[in-house]
Design an enzyme around this catalytic site. Structure first.
Site, PDB file in Angstrom:
ATOM      1  N   HIS A 115     -77.415  -4.188 -52.389  1.00  0.00           N
ATOM      2  CA  HIS A 115     -77.628  -3.935 -53.734  1.00  0.00           C
ATOM      3  C   HIS A 115     -78.590  -2.841 -53.978  1.00  0.00           C
ATOM      4  O   HIS A 115     -78.557  -1.984 -54.826  1.00  0.00           O
ATOM      5  CB  HIS A 115     -77.835  -5.171 -54.353  1.00  0.00           C
ATOM      6  CG  HIS A 115     -77.872  -5.227 -55.991  1.00  0.00           C
ATOM      7  ND1 HIS A 115     -79.056  -4.470 -56.390  1.00  0.00           N
ATOM      8  CD2 HIS A 115     -77.285  -5.389 -56.836  1.00  0.00           C
ATOM      9  CE1 HIS A 115     -79.190  -4.437 -57.747  1.00  0.00           C
ATOM     10  NE2 HIS A 115     -77.947  -4.995 -58.046  1.00  0.00           N
ATOM     11  N   CYS A 116     -79.414  -2.819 -53.287  1.00  0.00           N
ATOM     12  CA  CYS A 116     -80.650  -2.083 -53.549  1.00  0.00           C
ATOM     13  C   CYS A 116     -80.409  -0.467 -53.564  1.00  0.00           C
ATOM     14  O   CYS A 116     -80.725   0.225 -54.758  1.00  0.00           O
ATOM     15  CB  CYS A 116     -81.833  -2.283 -52.533  1.00  0.00           C
ATOM     16  SG  CYS A 116     -82.383  -4.076 -52.662  1.00  0.00           S
ATOM     17  N   LEU A 117     -80.253   0.075 -52.424  1.00  0.00           N
ATOM     18  CA  LEU A 117     -80.129   1.479 -52.501  1.00  0.00           C
ATOM     19  C   LEU A 117     -78.965   2.253 -53.081  1.00  0.00           C
ATOM     20  O   LEU A 117     -79.435   3.406 -53.503  1.00  0.00           O
ATOM     21  CB  LEU A 117     -80.263   2.024 -50.845  1.00  0.00           C
ATOM     22  CG  LEU A 117     -81.722   1.507 -50.393  1.00  0.00           C
ATOM     23  CD1 LEU A 117     -81.864   2.224 -48.908  1.00  0.00           C
ATOM     24  CD2 LEU A 117     -82.991   1.676 -50.956  1.00  0.00           C
ATOM     25  N   ASP A 136     -79.929   0.410 -57.388  1.00  0.00           N
ATOM     26  CA  ASP A 136     -81.038   0.406 -57.929  1.00  0.00           C
ATOM     27  C   ASP A 136     -81.722   1.739 -58.491  1.00  0.00           C
ATOM     28  O   ASP A 136     -82.231   1.889 -59.560  1.00  0.00           O
ATOM     29  CB  ASP A 136     -82.061  -0.287 -57.266  1.00  0.00           C
ATOM     30  CG  ASP A 136     -81.788  -1.731 -56.937  1.00  0.00           C
ATOM     31  OD1 ASP A 136     -80.656  -2.150 -57.202  1.00  0.00           O
ATOM     32  OD2 ASP A 136     -82.495  -2.441 -56.179  1.00  0.00           O
TER      33      ASP A 136
END
Length: 418
Positions: free
Chosen positions: A258-260, A263
């Site tokens: 999900h993060c890179l 976000d």
């Protein structure tokens, strides 16, 4: 206290089980009936929470998974850990909004609500709070405590788990901050208070944007270094010997989770919407990292061409579908994109990943296999995309006729690194 954790995925489940272990009565609420059924049977699908640990919490009666919203009633603390994907380049906060509406029905004076889902600065106070207030008739700060504490889960990290990783905490006022910090203070070793939810929201985006940009940097350097006939991996190791002023990042087939991939775009979207300006670093990093699967595919094509073979009809074995080693998390995994590109070109693509057990969106033409001697020998190209420790790398180098190693894990005459 009676604690409700909304969302029982990679973020919510470790939090819920940890809260149960310290003595809270925890309700793990998730709308996915399959997940709830698995959790109730003591079967964990998250590497950071073993099935044995989950079963102990169930046996003690301090943790109970449910798909029924009414089971959220009577909470003292509620934490929202739901996904926040992108939709057509814009934040999709429907899960946050639905969670807020659900919790608002059961919100009581003196209770504490915390948002953990990654989002743009301002979400807690401008979106989350009004929904809670409208649905409950209560006022954030005056009647109930409200704060934001960004998740920092690193799936599969044996050193920095939920308890060991410092927790950034915030509140909409001083009393809310105190309540939020008190709750997490029982769960983690260190809390890091900041003055408002906006600072906490930005801190999370800053962490991931930093990683995203630096990974894009080494990915681009890796592509240039190949054409310049330079061993980029050796150069990175040499640079890493400097004890100050350098932090090691390594190339790969792309970014996932999900993060890179998501976000940093939240921050870019917010800057564009509020200030009318582009966040050039994020946009450039997005462009480089999102095209790494295409670069990997081109390398596969080049390798086949050098052996007088066409990608159409060739047999390709992908090692790893997860975005990160030793985890089963395939969200936004570049391996999925690589498989789709090769399949569209007519390749016979097979994939092995012992960790990915939950259903993921992969082309139906992709065949899941075990990385046996027979599979390795039958492949025209083996592509190492995720370097799980469980793979037998000696077996790979012994039986594969050609390997494209995207993680610098292998060596030998039949191995070519990214």
């Amino acid at each position: 206290m009676r604690v409700v954790v909304v969302g029982q995925g990679y973020v919510g489940l470790p939090l819920a089980v940890r809260a149960a272990e310290v003595g809270h009565q925890v309700i793990g609420y998730d709308v996915d009936a399959r997940r709830v059924k698995s959790l109730a049977a003591g079967e964990s699908y998250v590497e950071d929470v073993s099935s044995e640990r989950l079963s102990r919490a169930l046996a003690l009666g301090t943790y109970r998974p449910t798909e029924l919203a009414r089971d959220c009633g009577g909470f003292d603390v509620a934490v929202v850990t739901v996904p926040t994907p992108l939709h057509d380049g814009a934040p999709d906060l429907r899960h946050i909004e639905e969670s807020a509406r659900t919790l608002a029905r059961y919100l009581r004076p003196g209770a504490t609500v915390v948002l953990e889902s990654t989002t743009y600065p301002g979400t807690t106070e401008e979106l989350f709070a009004p929904i809670l207030e409208d649905g409950s008739g209560l006022t954030a700060g005056a009647d109930f405590h409200l704060g934001y504490s960004p998740e920092r889960i690193d799936p599969g990290n044996a050193v920095w788990g939920f308890q060991q990783t410092p927790k950034v905490v915030s509140g909409v006022d001083a009393r809310s901050l105190k309540a939020v910090e008190s709750f997490y203070g029982d769960l983690v070793d260190t809390t890091v208070p900041v003055s408002s939810p906006k600072e906490a929201e930005l801190a999370k985006l800053l962490e991931n944007t930093f990683r995203h940009v630096n990974i894009a940097l080494v990915n681009e350097i890796a592509m240039f270094a190949r054409h310049l006939d330079i061993d980029v991996w050796q150069a990175i190791e040499a640079a890493s010997s400097k004890p100050f002023g350098f932090m090691k990042f390594t190339p790969g087939p792309g970014v996932g989770g999900h993060c890179l991939p998501i976000d940093p775009s939240y921050l870019s979207w917010r800057v564009q919407r509020e200030l009318g300006q582009s966040f050039r670093f994020v946009e450039l990093a997005n462009d480089i990292n999102s095209h790494m699967p295409e670069y990997v595919t081109r390398r596969v094509i080049d390798a086949l061409n050098s052996r007088r073979r066409s990608v159409n009809g060739s047999r390709v074995l992908l090692l790893g579908l997860a975005y990160k080693k030793n985890t089963g998390d395939a969200r936004e995994s570049p391996a999925v994109r690589v498989s789709q590109l090769l399949l569209d070109m007519g390749a016979k693509v097979r994939a092995a990943d012992p960790h990915v057990v939950e259903n993921i969106t992969v082309d139906a033409r992709l065949v899941r296999v075990e990385p046996t001697r027979k599979e390795l020998a039958a492949a025209d190209v083996v592509v190492l995309l995720t370097d799980h420790d469980s793979f037998d790398y000696h077996l790979v180098t012994e039986h594969a006729s050609f390997v494209l190693d995207c993680r610098n894990r292998l060596s030998g005459p039949a191995v070519e690194v990214l």
